[in-house]
Each structure stands twice: as structure tokens, then as C-alpha cells.
Design a protein around this motif. Structure first.
Motif, short mmCIF file in Angstrom:
data_model
loop_
_atom_site.label_atom_id
_atom_site.label_comp_id
_atom_site.label_asym_id
_atom_site.label_seq_id
_atom_site.Cartn_x
_atom_site.Cartn_y
_atom_site.Cartn_z
N GLN A 182 -10.09 9.89 27.99
CA GLN A 182 -9.26 8.69 28.22
C GLN A 182 -9.84 7.78 29.33
O GLN A 182 -9.27 7.08 30.05
N GLY A 183 -10.87 7.91 29.28
CA GLY A 183 -11.75 7.34 30.52
C GLY A 183 -13.40 7.20 29.82
O GLY A 183 -13.72 7.27 28.79
N ARG A 184 -14.11 6.74 30.99
CA ARG A 184 -15.61 6.45 30.42
C ARG A 184 -16.61 7.54 31.01
O ARG A 184 -17.99 7.44 30.80
N ASP A 185 -16.25 8.64 31.50
CA ASP A 185 -17.18 9.80 32.08
C ASP A 185 -18.20 10.08 31.20
O ASP A 185 -19.35 10.29 31.39
N LEU A 186 -17.80 10.55 30.04
CA LEU A 186 -18.75 11.17 28.96
C LEU A 186 -19.60 9.87 28.36
O LEU A 186 -20.85 10.23 28.26
N VAL A 187 -19.16 8.87 28.31
CA VAL A 187 -19.63 7.43 27.90
C VAL A 187 -20.97 7.16 28.74
O VAL A 187 -22.21 7.12 28.28
N ASP A 188 -20.59 7.46 29.92
CA ASP A 188 -21.70 7.10 31.19
C ASP A 188 -22.68 8.02 31.15
O ASP A 188 -23.73 7.74 31.50
N ARG A 189 -22.23 9.29 30.83
CA ARG A 189 -23.10 10.42 30.88
C ARG A 189 -24.02 10.62 29.57
O ARG A 189 -24.94 11.27 29.39
N ASP A 190 -23.55 9.81 28.54
CA ASP A 190 -24.18 9.91 27.01
C ASP A 190 -23.93 11.27 26.59
O ASP A 190 -25.11 11.70 26.18
N VAL A 191 -22.75 11.83 26.74
CA VAL A 191 -22.63 13.39 26.15
C VAL A 191 -21.40 13.23 25.42
O VAL A 191 -20.62 12.32 25.59
N ALA A 192 -21.29 14.19 24.34
CA ALA A 192 -20.11 14.01 23.36
C ALA A 192 -19.09 14.88 23.69
O ALA A 192 -17.70 14.76 23.27
N VAL A 193 -19.23 15.84 24.51
CA VAL A 193 -18.27 16.86 24.95
C VAL A 193 -18.14 17.14 26.41
O VAL A 193 -19.33 17.40 27.11
N GLY A 194 -17.27 17.51 27.06
CA GLY A 194 -17.08 17.99 28.40
C GLY A 194 -15.97 19.02 28.65
O GLY A 194 -15.09 19.15 27.70
N VAL A 195 -15.97 19.41 29.71
CA VAL A 195 -14.93 20.32 29.86
C VAL A 195 -13.94 19.94 31.28
O VAL A 195 -14.70 19.47 32.28
N ALA A 196 -12.97 20.24 31.39
CA ALA A 196 -12.10 19.68 32.74
C ALA A 196 -12.35 20.61 33.63
O ALA A 196 -12.19 21.59 33.68
N SER A 197 -12.25 19.88 35.01
CA SER A 197 -12.39 20.72 36.30
C SER A 197 -10.80 20.79 36.86
O SER A 197 -10.32 21.71 37.29
N GLU A 198 -10.27 19.30 36.56
CA GLU A 198 -9.02 19.46 37.30
C GLU A 198 -8.14 18.36 36.52
O GLU A 198 -8.65 17.47 36.06
N ILE A 199 -6.71 18.36 37.00
CA ILE A 199 -5.94 16.89 36.61
C ILE A 199 -5.51 16.66 37.96
O ILE A 199 -4.90 17.22 38.70
N TRP A 200 -5.74 15.28 38.11
CA TRP A 200 -5.08 14.73 39.30
C TRP A 200 -3.58 14.69 39.39
O TRP A 200 -3.00 14.74 38.47
N PRO A 201 -3.11 15.05 40.66
CA PRO A 201 -1.54 14.86 40.74
C PRO A 201 -0.92 13.54 40.46
O PRO A 201 -1.97 12.52 40.30
N HIS A 202 0.03 13.44 39.87
CA HIS A 202 0.59 12.08 39.53
C HIS A 202 2.25 12.08 39.33
O HIS A 202 2.69 13.20 39.21
N GLY A 203 2.68 11.05 39.49
CA GLY A 203 4.06 10.93 39.53
C GLY A 203 4.68 9.73 38.78
O GLY A 203 3.96 8.84 38.75
N ARG A 204 5.98 9.43 38.55
CA ARG A 204 6.72 8.33 37.93
C ARG A 204 7.92 8.10 38.76
O ARG A 204 8.64 8.87 39.09
N TYR A 205 8.25 6.98 39.37
CA TYR A 205 9.03 6.65 40.53
C TYR A 205 9.95 5.42 39.83
O TYR A 205 9.15 4.29 39.57
N ARG A 206 11.09 5.30 40.12
CA ARG A 206 12.00 4.34 39.28
C ARG A 206 12.03 3.14 40.88
O ARG A 206 12.54 3.88 41.78
N PHE A 207 11.87 2.12 40.63
CA PHE A 207 12.13 1.03 41.82
C PHE A 207 13.30 0.05 41.20
O PHE A 207 13.26 -0.58 40.28
N ASP A 208 14.42 0.34 41.85
CA ASP A 208 15.44 -0.85 41.53
C ASP A 208 15.68 -1.74 42.50
O ASP A 208 15.96 -1.49 43.66
N PHE A 209 15.35 -2.99 42.12
CA PHE A 209 15.49 -4.20 43.15
C PHE A 209 16.79 -4.93 42.93
O PHE A 209 16.88 -5.20 41.80
N GLU A 210 17.74 -4.98 43.78
CA GLU A 210 18.95 -5.79 43.71
C GLU A 210 18.90 -7.13 44.58
O GLU A 210 18.70 -6.78 45.46
#
Ligand code: HGY
Ligand code: MN
Ligand code: MN
Ligand code: MN
Length: 392
Positions: A182-210
Motif C-alpha cells: 500500500q506504498g511505494r517501497d517495492l516499486v522503488d526497489r523494482d521488485v515484485a515481492v517483499g516480506v514484512a518486518s513490522e506494522i507501525w503502531p496506529h490509532g483512531r481518535y474522535r475529536f468533538d469540537f463544540e
């Protein structure tokens, strides 16, 4: 096989996919998967939430199973490959192994977890979270979608019943998910297949502005308490903060009340998606964005409430497993900032690996997501080689 999927949940106008869970599109996908699995003589299991596993279990197969698969649901107006490529490639890899005369000494399961995107009920990887116990049905069932439909009602309307039980992964020894990059790493390396090392931590946060609803014409600018202004400055600050820190911050969803052209809004709700290279960086970034939003709210005489909706910690895949698999084809080992069911299973203690297939556009979560047939076939071969190694 791929063609049968092509039009399910596809928008004629954008060409993108709307495959939200527990809808008719997903029911069609579940039926497609069942049909493909039965046509291969696999035993299909569908649990009370609609998660599925199709088992290849020759009589001589025993011991911890090798699970492989992905998801079939999509984000709103999503691409064709995010999820389905992993499921189709897993079924095709079974075909390749059989054509090679390979018979696994361990059971091989092809899995499909539901609501991976969290695009309907807001919690990503909901299917695999419930199966692994990372989330409970008691927590999840009260979630509502944008139309106010309760999760429990949506699941029941799809003809499913969680009380009948969920998939068990007790007999699973390892999991491999193939996914379009879902990015450009393999394109930039010009290879068809890659293996994952890690998944970045991520989160979803709701902001309510009143703020204070008022007339768009008669209300002087200095007299307004406009939550849209506070939101806009927050989005600007978040973008700047993430750039400076080399991280990712996105406000991709916003709801405005009363949402009228000629009224200053009373409330703006916006969802922040934050992704960072470490758990500490994630906490720091979200704190900085929240703090700046609060300072802006004071200036604008509006109020702010920030609610974390889901947070996934960093996932480092088993380095030995990653190196072993990368060695099969001398493939690069690369990180990803996208969340996956593989992250949930890994966090549950199941040795997990991911294979990526090149996406020449580098774009995802969009109809412009793409993978070339030759690269998809290289991915199937890579997955077949991986399964042969893990299930021999
Ligand atoms: O949002 C994600 O990272 C994934 O595509 N579910
Ligand atoms: Mn996705
Ligand atoms: Mn995905
Ligand atoms: Mn009027």
C-alpha cells in the motif's frame, strides 16, 4: 477466479469498491469464497460473525496448522486488491501446490476475517480481534454504524449469530498473509515481492469540537464561536506536526452539525488516524495534536473532547520467520504503516509473516490501487513456496 469478484460491490461511477461487512455485497463475497473452497474439496467453516476458514487437511496431515488468507471487505470506495488479493492468492497457492504434487503434512487453512477495515463500525480488524480475544463481543456489540445501526442488529440481519461461536485458532501454528503493498517501497526497489518486518503502531481518535450555531450572514466574525475554525486549525497543525516528526496524521472523516450552508456549525466531529514509527512517537504525536487543538479551542471559545477509538501497538513480526521466508526468493524485508489481521494474530502470539506484492501506483484505499498480473502470479508462487516450507 479473480473475475468473479470483480463486480461485487463495485461502484459504476468511481470504479471503487463498497464492500462493507454484513451487507449484501459481503454476503455475496462469503458465498463466492464458500463456492471456491468447496470446488477445491476444502472443508469450509463459517463462524457466528462471518469469519471463514477453508481447510486443506489430507488424512496424513497433523500437528499445528498453517493458516493463510486476508479479508474481502473494503474501505469506502476502495481498491480491488486490498484484501481480496490475499484470499485469491491463498486459494491459487493451494492449486499450485496440488499441481506440483505437494501434499501438506500439516493442515493448511485459507482464512477470511471480517470487518478488517473497520469502515462500518469503526474498529479495524474486528473479526480477527474477536477471534483472538483482543476484543469481546460484549464491548463490540453496542457499536453503531453511520446510520445508527447496532453491530448486533447488522450481524443478525446478515443471517449470522455470534452466540453460535467464533473460529478457534488453538490448532494454528503460524499465519501468513499476502497483501498488495500500500506504498511505494517495492516499486522503488523494482521488485515484485517483499516480506514484512513490522506494522507501525496506529490509532483512531474522535475529536468533538463544540461551538455555537448562528446565522452565517448576520453574525459578525468576532462574535462567532465557530467549531469549524477550531477543526481547520487543528487539521493544519496536525499535518505540520506529523511532517516535522516524520510520522503520519490524517483527518479523513468529518461530520458537521447542522451541516447547513447558511449556518455557523454548532458541532464538528472529526476522526484522526495517526500512524507512527514507535508506540512512544504515537503517544507524543497524538498528545501534541490534542494539546494544540485544546489551545485553539480556548482562543475560539469553543470546546473540545478527544476520545481514543482504537489503538494498535507496534507489531514486530518474527524476525527469523521473516528472514527465512525472505530467503526463499531473496525478497526485501520492509515495514508497513498499514494495519492488518496479521498484526492481530501476531499480537495474539501466533508466529506470523506477511508477503507484499508490488503496487505500481503506490496508491491504496482508492480505486487507483493496482497490481500487475505478472506480479500477482509471482505473489502466488511466493506464497506457494512459503506454504510448502511451513507445511512440509
Ligand atoms: O487502515 C489500515 O491500515 C488497513 O488498511 N486496515
Ligand atoms: Mn486497507
Ligand atoms: Mn487490507
Ligand atoms: Mn432565514
Amino acid at each position: 477466479m479473480w473475475r468473479d469478484l470483480h463486480d461485487v460491490g463495485r461502484s459504476a461511477s468511481s470504479g471503487g469498491y463498497f464492500r462493507q461487512p454484513w451487507t449484501s455485497a459481503e454476503s455475496e463475497l462469503r458465498a463466492w469464497f464458500t463456492e471456491q473452497a468447496l470446488a477445491r474439496g476444502l472443508d469450509v467453516e463459517t463462524d457466528g460473525m462471518g469469519n471463514q476458514v477453508a481447510w486443506w487437511r489430507p488424512s496424513e496431515a497433523s500437528g499445528p496448522a498453517v493458516l493463510t488468507g486476508s479479508h474481502l471487505d473494503s474501505v469506502l470506495d476502495g481498491g480491488a486488491y486490498d484484501g481480496p488479493l490475499g484470499v485469491v492468492s491463498a486459494l491459487a497457492a493451494v492449486d499450485v501446490l496440488r499441481a506440483r504434487g505437494f501434499s501438506p503434512s500439516r493442515p493448511i487453512g485459507v482464512s477470511v476475517f471480517t470487518e478488517e477495515e473497520g469502515s462500518r463500525f469503526g474498529l479495524a480488524c474486528l473479526g480477527s480481534r474477536l477471534v483472538t480475544g483482543a476484543s469481546t463481543w460484549a464491548d463490540a456489540r453496542e457499536r453503531r454504524d453511520r446510520d445508527g445501526v447496532f453491530l448486533g442488529d447488522a450481524v443478525a440481519a446478515a443471517g449470522l449469530d455470534p452466540s453460535t461461536g467464533l473460529l478457534s485458532l488453538d490448532d494454528v501454528g503460524c499465519f501468513v498473509e499476502l497483501h498488495v503493498e500500500q506504498g511505494r517501497d517495492l516499486v522503488d526497489r523494482d521488485v515484485a515481492v517483499g516480506v514484512a518486518s513490522e506494522i507501525w503502531p496506529h490509532g483512531r481518535y474522535r475529536f468533538d469540537f463544540e461551538g455555537e450555531a448562528n446565522h452565517a450572514g448576520t453574525t459578525r466574525m468576532e462574535d462567532r464561536r465557530d467549531p469549524m475554525l477550531t477543526y481547520a486549525m487543528t487539521a493544519l497543525a496536525a499535518n505540520k506536526q506529523a511532517r516535522l516528526a516524520g510520522q503520519r496524521a490524517t483527518f479523513g472523516r468529518i461530520e458537521v452539525a447542522p451541516n447547513g450552508t447558511n449556518a455557523v456549525p454548532s458541532r464538528v466531529t472529526a476522526w484522526l488516524d495517526a500512524r507512527c514509527s514507535s508506540d512512544e512517537a504515537l503517544a507524543e504525536l497524538v498528545d501534541a495534536i490534542s494539546r494544540q487543538a485544546g489551545e485553539r479551542a480556548s482562543r475560539d471559545e469553543t470546546s473540545l473532547r478527544v476520545t481514543p477509538e482504537s489503538v494498535s501497538g507496534s507489531v514486530a513480526f518474527d524476525p527469523d520467520l521473516a528472514r527465512d521466508l525472505a530467503g526463499i526468493g531473496d525478497w526485501p524485508i520492509i515495514p508497513t504503516q498499514a494495519g492488518h489481521d496479521a498484526g492481530i494474530l501476531s499480537a495474539a502470539g501466533i508466529p506470523t509473516a506477511m508477503l507484499f506484492v508490488r503496487n505500481p501506483t503506490g496508491i491504496s484505499h482508492s480505486p487507483d490501487e493496482h497490481a500487475e498480473t505478472a506480479d500477482c502470479l509471482a505473489g502466488v508462487d511466493a506464497l506457494a513456496d512459503t506454504l510448502a516450507r511451513l507445511a512440509r
